[in-house]
Motif scaffolding. Structure first.
Motif, PDB file in Angstrom:
ATOM      1  N   GLY A  64       0.830  -1.196   0.000  1.00 54.97           N
ATOM      2  CA  GLY A  64       0.000   0.000   0.000  1.00 54.97           C
ATOM      3  C   GLY A  64       0.867   1.249   0.000  1.00 54.97           C
ATOM      4  O   GLY A  64       2.065   1.196   0.308  1.00 54.97           O
ATOM      5  N   SER A  65       0.271   2.360  -0.320  1.00 59.52           N
ATOM      6  CA  SER A  65       0.971   3.633  -0.348  1.00 59.52           C
ATOM      7  C   SER A  65       1.541   3.954   1.038  1.00 59.52           C
ATOM      8  O   SER A  65       0.839   3.840   2.039  1.00 59.52           O
ATOM      9  N   GLY A  66       2.802   4.334   1.089  1.00 61.15           N
ATOM     10  CA  GLY A  66       3.434   4.737   2.342  1.00 61.15           C
ATOM     11  C   GLY A  66       3.963   3.592   3.183  1.00 61.15           C
ATOM     12  O   GLY A  66       4.524   3.825   4.253  1.00 61.15           O
ATOM     13  N   GLU A  67       3.803   2.355   2.734  1.00 58.97           N
ATOM     14  CA  GLU A  67       4.334   1.238   3.519  1.00 58.97           C
ATOM     15  C   GLU A  67       5.845   1.165   3.354  1.00 58.97           C
ATOM     16  O   GLU A  67       6.405   1.580   2.343  1.00 58.97           O
ATOM     17  N   ARG A  68       6.491   0.645   4.396  1.00 60.78           N
ATOM     18  CA  ARG A  68       7.937   0.454   4.408  1.00 60.78           C
ATOM     19  C   ARG A  68       8.217  -0.929   4.988  1.00 60.78           C
ATOM     20  O   ARG A  68       7.409  -1.469   5.746  1.00 60.78           O
ATOM     21  N   PRO A  69       9.370  -1.511   4.664  1.00 57.23           N
ATOM     22  CA  PRO A  69       9.688  -2.833   5.212  1.00 57.23           C
ATOM     23  C   PRO A  69       9.642  -2.893   6.740  1.00 57.23           C
ATOM     24  O   PRO A  69       9.151  -3.865   7.310  1.00 57.23           O
ATOM     25  N   ASP A  70      10.130  -1.844   7.410  1.00 56.95           N
ATOM     26  CA  ASP A  70      10.110  -1.870   8.875  1.00 56.95           C
ATOM     27  C   ASP A  70       8.689  -1.810   9.428  1.00 56.95           C
ATOM     28  O   ASP A  70       8.381  -2.459  10.432  1.00 56.95           O
TER      29      ASP A  70
END
Length: 118
Positions: A64-70
């Protein structure tokens, strides 16, 4: 502080001691010892090989938009420092590639598999 040994020296005195915490991607990596010409021992972490991608049990996740691995690691594993497990499950060189494009489908390892939680 006089009389206090450096952390690295203290680890060397404990049989079986490992310099990485149990949740680290390097915890199971073998520690090698290189002896220099003057007899000084230098410890190093030996190469860590990834398991074959087709042998990992994973589930798909649509980024999704704005997701990051952390953030994904926090959501799925309860620990943002476990982002490396997601990177290991996907064929990327840079973990930022995992979430740089909304709509991309990435593999997430099952939460209980390979987790070395405390």
């Amino acid at each position: 502080m006089a009389g206090t040994e450096p952390y690295e020296n203290a680890l060397g005195a404990i049989p079986g001691a490992h310099p990485y915490p149990r949740t680290s991607r390097y915890h199971d990596a073998e520690i090698g010892v290189h002896r220099q010409a003057d007899g000084t021992e230098v410890r190093y972490t030996k190469r860590r090989l990834l398991p074959p991608l087709d042998q990992q049990e994973t589930q798909d996740h649509t980024v999704g938009s704005g997701e990051r691995p952390d953030l994904l690691a926090q959501h799925y594993f309860g620990d943002p420092a476990q982002w490396w497990r997601i990177a290991d499950a996907n064929p990327v060189l840079d973990p930022r590639e995992l979430t740089d494009e909304a709509g991309r489908i990435i593999a997430l390892p099952e939460a209980g598999r390979g987790h070395r939680g405390v």
